[in-house]
Design a protein around this motif. Sequence first.
Motif, PDB file in Angstrom:
ATOM      1  N   SER A 159       0.834  -1.211   0.000  1.00  0.00           N
ATOM      2  CA  SER A 159       0.000   0.000   0.000  1.00  0.00           C
ATOM      3  C   SER A 159       0.863   1.253   0.000  1.00  0.00           C
ATOM      4  O   SER A 159       0.587   2.212  -0.737  1.00  0.00           O
ATOM      5  CB  SER A 159      -0.928   0.014   1.209  1.00  0.00           C
ATOM      6  N   ARG A 160       1.922   1.248   0.807  1.00  0.00           N
ATOM      7  CA  ARG A 160       2.833   2.395   0.825  1.00  0.00           C
ATOM      8  C   ARG A 160       3.531   2.547  -0.526  1.00  0.00           C
ATOM      9  O   ARG A 160       3.742   3.667  -1.003  1.00  0.00           O
ATOM     10  CB  ARG A 160       3.856   2.257   1.950  1.00  0.00           C
ATOM     11  N   ALA A 161       3.852   1.429  -1.158  1.00  0.00           N
ATOM     12  CA  ALA A 161       4.477   1.475  -2.486  1.00  0.00           C
ATOM     13  C   ALA A 161       3.515   2.080  -3.506  1.00  0.00           C
ATOM     14  O   ALA A 161       3.915   2.903  -4.333  1.00  0.00           O
ATOM     15  CB  ALA A 161       4.899   0.070  -2.924  1.00  0.00           C
ATOM     16  N   GLU A 162       2.257   1.684  -3.435  1.00  0.00           N
ATOM     17  CA  GLU A 162       1.266   2.221  -4.361  1.00  0.00           C
ATOM     18  C   GLU A 162       1.065   3.718  -4.149  1.00  0.00           C
ATOM     19  O   GLU A 162       0.944   4.479  -5.122  1.00  0.00           O
ATOM     20  CB  GLU A 162      -0.049   1.461  -4.214  1.00  0.00           C
ATOM     21  N   GLU A 163       1.059   4.147  -2.898  1.00  0.00           N
ATOM     22  CA  GLU A 163       0.937   5.577  -2.599  1.00  0.00           C
ATOM     23  C   GLU A 163       2.144   6.346  -3.143  1.00  0.00           C
ATOM     24  O   GLU A 163       1.988   7.416  -3.737  1.00  0.00           O
ATOM     25  CB  GLU A 163       0.804   5.799  -1.097  1.00  0.00           C
ATOM     26  N   ALA A 164       3.320   5.805  -2.954  1.00  0.00           N
ATOM     27  CA  ALA A 164       4.537   6.451  -3.459  1.00  0.00           C
ATOM     28  C   ALA A 164       4.515   6.500  -4.985  1.00  0.00           C
ATOM     29  O   ALA A 164       4.934   7.496  -5.585  1.00  0.00           O
ATOM     30  CB  ALA A 164       5.777   5.716  -2.960  1.00  0.00           C
ATOM     31  N   LEU A 165       4.018   5.443  -5.593  1.00  0.00           N
ATOM     32  CA  LEU A 165       3.918   5.407  -7.048  1.00  0.00           C
ATOM     33  C   LEU A 165       2.997   6.518  -7.547  1.00  0.00           C
ATOM     34  O   LEU A 165       3.305   7.194  -8.532  1.00  0.00           O
ATOM     35  CB  LEU A 165       3.408   4.039  -7.479  1.00  0.00           C
ATOM     36  N   GLN A 166       1.888   6.730  -6.857  1.00  0.00           N
ATOM     37  CA  GLN A 166       0.969   7.808  -7.230  1.00  0.00           C
ATOM     38  C   GLN A 166       1.634   9.176  -7.139  1.00  0.00           C
ATOM     39  O   GLN A 166       1.333  10.062  -7.931  1.00  0.00           O
ATOM     40  CB  GLN A 166      -0.276   7.776  -6.333  1.00  0.00           C
ATOM     41  N   ARG A 167       2.534   9.320  -6.174  1.00  0.00           N
ATOM     42  CA  ARG A 167       3.266  10.586  -6.009  1.00  0.00           C
ATOM     43  C   ARG A 167       4.461  10.686  -6.952  1.00  0.00           C
ATOM     44  O   ARG A 167       5.177  11.672  -6.943  1.00  0.00           O
ATOM     45  CB  ARG A 167       3.783  10.724  -4.566  1.00  0.00           C
ATOM     46  N   ARG A 168       4.685   9.625  -7.713  1.00  0.00           N
ATOM     47  CA  ARG A 168       5.839   9.510  -8.607  1.00  0.00           C
ATOM     48  C   ARG A 168       7.157   9.529  -7.849  1.00  0.00           C
ATOM     49  O   ARG A 168       8.178   9.967  -8.358  1.00  0.00           O
ATOM     50  CB  ARG A 168       5.804  10.576  -9.693  1.00  0.00           C
ATOM     51  N   ASP A 169       7.103   9.030  -6.630  1.00  0.00           N
ATOM     52  CA  ASP A 169       8.300   8.851  -5.801  1.00  0.00           C
ATOM     53  C   ASP A 169       8.771   7.420  -6.032  1.00  0.00           C
ATOM     54  O   ASP A 169       8.526   6.525  -5.236  1.00  0.00           O
ATOM     55  CB  ASP A 169       7.952   9.107  -4.328  1.00  0.00           C
ATOM     56  N   TYR A 170       9.397   7.217  -7.183  1.00  0.00           N
ATOM     57  CA  TYR A 170       9.715   5.871  -7.631  1.00  0.00           C
ATOM     58  C   TYR A 170      10.741   5.163  -6.764  1.00  0.00           C
ATOM     59  O   TYR A 170      10.688   3.943  -6.607  1.00  0.00           O
ATOM     60  CB  TYR A 170      10.175   5.892  -9.086  1.00  0.00           C
ATOM     61  N   GLY A 171      11.656   5.901  -6.184  1.00  0.00           N
ATOM     62  CA  GLY A 171      12.639   5.279  -5.304  1.00  0.00           C
ATOM     63  C   GLY A 171      11.974   4.666  -4.079  1.00  0.00           C
ATOM     64  O   GLY A 171      12.255   3.522  -3.712  1.00  0.00           O
ATOM     65  N   THR A 172      11.078   5.419  -3.452  1.00  0.00           N
ATOM     66  CA  THR A 172      10.353   4.903  -2.293  1.00  0.00           C
ATOM     67  C   THR A 172       9.436   3.769  -2.705  1.00  0.00           C
ATOM     68  O   THR A 172       9.335   2.753  -2.000  1.00  0.00           O
ATOM     69  CB  THR A 172       9.547   6.029  -1.622  1.00  0.00           C
ATOM     70  N   ALA A 173       8.771   3.915  -3.838  1.00  0.00           N
ATOM     71  CA  ALA A 173       7.876   2.861  -4.315  1.00  0.00           C
ATOM     72  C   ALA A 173       8.643   1.561  -4.522  1.00  0.00           C
ATOM     73  O   ALA A 173       8.183   0.480  -4.117  1.00  0.00           O
ATOM     74  CB  ALA A 173       7.203   3.291  -5.611  1.00  0.00           C
ATOM     75  N   ARG A 174       9.805   1.661  -5.123  1.00  0.00           N
ATOM     76  CA  ARG A 174      10.633   0.467  -5.367  1.00  0.00           C
ATOM     77  C   ARG A 174      11.036  -0.186  -4.041  1.00  0.00           C
ATOM     78  O   ARG A 174      10.913  -1.399  -3.864  1.00  0.00           O
ATOM     79  CB  ARG A 174      11.869   0.847  -6.179  1.00  0.00           C
ATOM     80  N   LYS A 175      11.490   0.635  -3.113  1.00  0.00           N
ATOM     81  CA  LYS A 175      11.930   0.111  -1.813  1.00  0.00           C
ATOM     82  C   LYS A 175      10.771  -0.573  -1.080  1.00  0.00           C
ATOM     83  O   LYS A 175      10.920  -1.673  -0.540  1.00  0.00           O
ATOM     84  CB  LYS A 175      12.492   1.253  -0.964  1.00  0.00           C
ATOM     85  N   GLN A 176       9.606   0.059  -1.078  1.00  0.00           N
ATOM     86  CA  GLN A 176       8.454  -0.509  -0.391  1.00  0.00           C
ATOM     87  C   GLN A 176       7.958  -1.779  -1.087  1.00  0.00           C
ATOM     88  O   GLN A 176       7.542  -2.733  -0.424  1.00  0.00           O
ATOM     89  CB  GLN A 176       7.328   0.523  -0.289  1.00  0.00           C
ATOM     90  N   ALA A 177       8.000  -1.796  -2.415  1.00  0.00           N
ATOM     91  CA  ALA A 177       7.586  -2.996  -3.149  1.00  0.00           C
ATOM     92  C   ALA A 177       8.527  -4.159  -2.842  1.00  0.00           C
ATOM     93  O   ALA A 177       8.080  -5.298  -2.653  1.00  0.00           O
ATOM     94  CB  ALA A 177       7.560  -2.709  -4.649  1.00  0.00           C
TER      95      ALA A 177
END
Length: 88
Positions: A50-68
Amino acid sequence: MAAFVLALSACAGAPVQEMSDARQAIAAARAAGAAEHASVELNVATDALSRAEEALQRRDYGTARKQAEEARSHAIEAQKMASENPRP
């Protein structure tokens, strides 16, 4: 220099593969019975996704990758725990 540019470009894009891997690992964990035998670990995995999906929506790809990647790791652990305690 070329290696640096290649590494930088890999980090810049959306983590499509990592998101897919995390979703698949969570689905496999659920199928293995993790909801019953490893619910805490499964919840950690789904929260990280869920945190990865939220980061993806914000286009914070580094955080999204880490959370995924975190989600995938926890889902794999949940699946392992569930497999060690099979359904009756």
